[in-house]
Every structure is written in structure tokens, then in C-alpha cells.
Design an enzyme around this catalytic site. Structure first.
Site, PDB file in Angstrom:
ATOM      1  N   HIS A 180      12.935 104.262   8.218  1.00  0.00           N
ATOM      2  CA  HIS A 180      14.147 104.958   7.754  1.00  0.00           C
ATOM      3  C   HIS A 180      14.331 104.853   6.254  1.00  0.00           C
ATOM      4  O   HIS A 180      15.154 105.564   5.676  1.00  0.00           O
ATOM      5  CB  HIS A 180      15.372 104.382   8.459  1.00  0.00           C
ATOM      6  CG  HIS A 180      15.404 104.723   9.926  1.00  0.00           C
ATOM      7  ND1 HIS A 180      16.306 105.607  10.461  1.00  0.00           N
ATOM      8  CD2 HIS A 180      14.634 104.318  10.963  1.00  0.00           C
ATOM      9  CE1 HIS A 180      16.093 105.726  11.772  1.00  0.00           C
ATOM     10  NE2 HIS A 180      15.083 104.946  12.100  1.00  0.00           N
ATOM     11  N   ASP A 394      16.858 106.209  -2.127  1.00  0.00           N
ATOM     12  CA  ASP A 394      17.449 106.238  -0.789  1.00  0.00           C
ATOM     13  C   ASP A 394      16.479 106.951   0.134  1.00  0.00           C
ATOM     14  O   ASP A 394      15.956 108.018  -0.234  1.00  0.00           O
ATOM     15  CB  ASP A 394      18.784 107.015  -0.841  1.00  0.00           C
ATOM     16  CG  ASP A 394      19.765 106.565   0.228  1.00  0.00           C
ATOM     17  OD1 ASP A 394      19.315 106.016   1.251  1.00  0.00           O
ATOM     18  OD2 ASP A 394      20.979 106.766   0.035  1.00  0.00           O
TER      19      ASP A 394
END
Ligand code: F6P
Length: 491
Positions: A180, A394
Site C-alpha cells: 500500500h 504517499d
């Protein structure tokens, strides 16, 4: 059917294991402890917020699935149980495991290393030992509960050794892994003393999924550089001890998304629309509301955002009468040193800005160190004219996707860091480099002053992208690719 090889040491939770055809493995189970008076609480548990569980729940019930993960209470053994139609297999973590495996290796070694070394990663052999030990415990739990030939989907950086451990114990399984967070370039990954073991662990999977194609490329370059793997078309023929190919591991990008239906439905509810109006009234009806929503994490660029905003106030480009910045910073990993330092710094900066610019009527920055339920988040998205996503790095950033989804009137502006994975899909956002404070200031002003027609054109295009690519599509594309037969050209 191929004979199932069981791990002898696999018995962890129950003497007789249920057999599951589909298993998801993540550090945390998708449930949180709750008390009876909290909404959605059933037998002391409620489903955690987030798209992942919503996307996987139907698959879980359809295929006799189970979810393996930590239940959130240190030193406590919880027997397997069912919640909301999902079978849950808790893995126990001791206080020491939390300190060394979770706070240590996962969040003070891997997290900063994988996020461009924004904070210095720490390398400790005791943390690594704990990471291996805990990964083994997760792999054992899966090996014990998986039916012959089951599909197993391992989630995220805390469990990178699980695919290989599982492959060794249960070669009959189909194993997927999804990261992720970003995967760093080999030049940075090189610092990790255990880089070979991590690559080897991930290559135990048939399919390794990443958020961006650059992450998949970084992983394969590391496989080549540190393991000498021969990579063709993002595929590696993984060899066993006897030199024969055991399986083909593929790397590919599958950008994660959100539960579009849930956010859209909430954004149309009259009481949430009214709550958004109330928020604006509470702030004194400013012309522009700017919003930041992040876990309080040094990767999110909160300091850069505050710096840019403070300079805009100092330059007189925005005033506290006309504009209000709401910064929601949800508490996160509070026992890790870098997170403590960040909190002090952010709170000091907010205090300084507010002390300088507040009036009796207006506050420059509303800083909220809380987590809120999704209903309140959607009201905030509806209230915000400008959304600020200024991450320094991110994996994806789902807040950006939630904001766009909530803007059912096609208004509002999204300022989005090019270092967030979401930038690959949301190309009509106002993309910027958060390290460039002047550029960030200009972009914020562009968002504040954007004409409605341009805002609508951008928002419509971004909404279309997200509405077509929700989290259900993400999970079904990954699982379809995982179960595809790969052509072996060496046989
Ligand atoms: O982004 C990676 C991630 O592990 C998410 O899956 C999770 O929501 C977030 O970081 C916070 O994780 P935790 O509180 O478990 O450290």
C-alpha cells in the site's frame, strides 16, 4: 489435486483449523473493539472504516473466506470468531512485538526508508529479528487455515516475508501481495541490511501489486540488482533450492481506490449537507475554506502546507476574515519518536500562526487532533472549497479521492502533490511540488481564485476517473490477474 504440504509448526490458534478457500492477511484485522452504546457495535467489535474491507467482504462470504490479522490488544489471545459475515483469525502480538516489530522495524525502519528517507530510518538487528518472528507467526496462521489450493492475499509492508514463508510451507497456494505504500528506488533500498531477504520474501508471491508503475519498476530493479534475478516483462522465474523454477512472480501496478458508493451516498444526505453549512457558519462564513486531512505523519507535508499558508497570511494574499484553514490531523503511531517530534513541531507552528494572525472573531488555522467518523469527514469535504494534499511521498492518498467523490456539484479545487500516487490518476488536479514553497503558495492562490467553469471542468474529469475505478474494481482486477495462468517460456 496436488498434495498439500502442511507446515509442522503451523498450529497457532486452534487445534482443528477451518479450511478457507480465500484468505486475506493484514497487520490489523478489519475490526476494532467497541462498547455496546457505540453505533455498529456487535459483541464488542465493529467493522473498521475503509474501502479495503468493503471491497473484500462480498468475496469473503462468497468463497468461504477468512481474514488473518492482529486484533489490536497487546498480549491478549483471541480465538477465531466471525463478525459481519467474515471469519476472523486473530494473531497475537505481545507488548514487545509491538515495540520491535510494529513501532520499530515496520514504522521506524521500513516506513521512512520507503518514503524517500524523509526521516532517517533506523537499522537494528533486534527489530529485524522481531519482524521475521512475527511474519512467521502470520504465515503459520495462514498455512494452518488455508484449504488446499486456496488463494491468499497478503497486504502491506509489515508482512513482506509472508509470501516466501507461505510458499515454502504450502506450495499449493496461489499467493498475492499488495504494497500500500511506495517501493523505493534501489539506490535508497540499498541501505537496508536485510534487502535480499525482503526481495526474496516478496518474490514468494505469484503477483506483487503496487500503487504506481514506478513502484513496480523500482521493485524489479532491486530484484535484479540485489538478487541477480533475470527480469523480463516485469516477471521473474523464481528458482527453488534445486535450481528448478518453482513459480513465476510478476510485478504490476494496481492503484487502490475508495468505496465510491458510500462517499457519494453520504454526500447527498440532507443532514450531511446541512452539517457542512453549519461548519461554514461556525467559522464565521469565510469566502474560502481550505482543508487538510491527514494522519499526523511526517510524509504528509503538513509543515510545508502550514509554512506556505503562513506566508500567504504574511503577504496579505489571504486574510483570516476571508479564509479559514481546517487541519484535521488524526493521531498516529504516537510512541514512535519521529511522530512525537512532528506533533510538537506542527502544534508549535499552528500556535505561532494563530497567535500572530487570529482576531477575536477569526482563527487562522483550526487544528483538530482527532479522528472523525466518515459522516463528519464527508461534511468537511462538502464544506471545503480547496482541498490541500501536500504529501512529500504517499503510496496513494485516498483523502484526495474521497474529496473528489464528495463534490457531487462538480465544484471545489484539489491541490495535489505530484509525489502522491493519486497524481497518476487525478491529472486535472492542481499538481505541485510541495518542497517548492513559492510554487505551493501560487498553486493555493490559483485554487482560491479558480473560476467556477474551470473548477467544474477539472472536477468532472476527476470524478469520472474515480467513479469508473472504485475499490471493488481494484480488488477484482488484482484477483483476476492473480489467478491468470502465466505462460512459462523456460519449460
Ligand atoms: O498506508 C499504510 C497503512 O498501513 C494503512 O494501511 C493504514 O491505514 C495506515 O498506514 C495506518 O497504519 P497503522 O495505524 O496500523 O500504523
Amino acid at each position: 489435486m496436488e498434495a498439500t504440504k502442511r507446515a509442522d509448526h503451523a498450529v497457532s490458534n486452534t487445534a482443528t483449523a477451518a479450511e478457507h478457500d480465500f484468505m486475506v492477511v493484514s497487520n490489523r484485522l478489519p475490526v476494532d473493539r467497541c462498547t455496546a452504546e457505540e453505533s455498529g457495535c456487535e459483541d464488542g467489535w465493529r467493522r473498521s472504516p475503509g474501502g479495503l474491507v468493503t471491497a473484500l467482504a462480498p468475496m469473503m462470504t462468497k468463497t468461504d473466506g477468512a481474514w488473518v490479522g492482529w486484533h489490536g490488544a497487546p498480549d491478549e489471545t483471541v480465538e477465531p470468531f466471525s463478525h459481519g459475515g467474515i471469519d476472523l483469525v486473530p494473531v497475537q502480538l505481545s507488548t514487545q512485538d509491538i515495540e520491535l516489530f510494529y513501532e520499530g522495524f515496520s514504522n521506524a525502519t521500513l516506513w521512512p526508508l520507503y518514503h524517500d528517507v524523509i526521516a532517517p530510518p533506523e537499522f537494528h538487528r533486534t527489530w529485524w529479528d522481531a519482524y521475521r518472528r512475527v511474519n512467521r507467526r502470520f504465515a503459520d496462521a495462514v498455512a494452518h487455515h488455508a484449504a488446499p489450493g486456496a488463494t491468499v492475499w497478503v497486504q502491506d509492508y509489515q508482512l513482506q516475508l509472508v509470501p516466501k514463508m507461505l510458499r515454502d510451507a504450502r506450495p499449493d497456494l496461489r499467493i498475492g501481495f499488495f504494497n500500500h505504500i511506495p517501493f523505493p528506488p534501489p539506490e535508497i533500498f540499498a541501505q537496508l541490511p536485510w534487502r535480499q531477504a525482503i526481495i526474496d520474501g516478496l518474490l514468494g508471491a505469484d503477483l506483487v501489486g503496487f500503487q504506481r508503475s514506478s513502484d513496480a519498476g523500482n521493485f524489479m530493479r532491486s530484484a535484479r540488482r540485489f538478487l541477480g534475478a533475470s527480469v523480463k516483462q516485469q516477471q521473474v522465474h523464481v528458482k527453488g533450492g534445486d535450481g528448478a523454477t518453482t513459480h513465476i512472480a510478476r510485478a504490476q501496478a494496481f492503484p487502490i481506490s475508495i468505496d465510491v458508493q458510500q462517499i457519494s451516498e453520504l454526500a447527498r444526505r440532507p443532514e450531511i449537507i446541512e452539517r457542512a453549512r453549519q461548519i461554514r457558519r461556525d467559522l464565521g462564513n469565510p469566502k474560502t475554506i481550505l482543508l487538510g486531512v491527514d494522519r499526523l505523519d511526517y510524509t504528509k507535508g503538513i509543515r510545508h502546507r502550514l509554512k506556505a499558508y503562513e506566508e500567504l497570511l504574511a503577504d496579505g494574499k489571504v486574510t483570516v476574515e476571508d479564509a479559514a484553514l481546517i487541519q484535521v490531523a488524526s493521531p498516529s503511531r504516537e510512541r514512535v519518536e519521529q511522530y512525537r517530534l512532528l506533533r510538537e513541531e506542527v502544534e508549535g507552528t499552528v500556535g505561532h500562526i494563530n497567535g500572530t494572525y487570529d482576531t477575536m472573531q477569526n482563527t487562522a488555522v483550526r487544528y483538530l487532533h482527532h479522528s472523525y467518523p466518515v459522516e463528519e469527514m464527508v461534511a468537511l469535504y462538502l464544506a471545503a472549497d480547496v482541498m490541500l494534499v501536500t504529501a512529500l511521498r504517499d503510496g496513494m492518498n485516498l483523502v484526495a479521492k474521497e474529496y473528489v467523490t464528495a463534490r457531487t456539484n462538480n465544484d471545489g479545487a484539489l491541490v495535489l502533490s505530484e509525489f502522491a500516487g493519486a497524481a497518476d490518476q487525478l491529472k486535472q488536479a492542481l499538481l505541485m511540488n510541495p518542497h517548492d514553497i513559492d510554487g505551493l503558495k501560487d498553486t493555493i492562490m490559483k485554487a482560491v481564485n479558480m473560476q467556477p467553469a474551470e473548477a467544474a471542468r477539472r472536477m468532472r474529469a476527476m470524478r469520472k476517473q474515480i467513479l469508473d475505478h472504485d475499490v471493488d474494481r481494484w480488488s477484482s482486477e488484482f484477483l483476476t490477474a492473480l489467478n491468470e495462468k502465466v505462460i512459462r517460456d523456460d519449460t
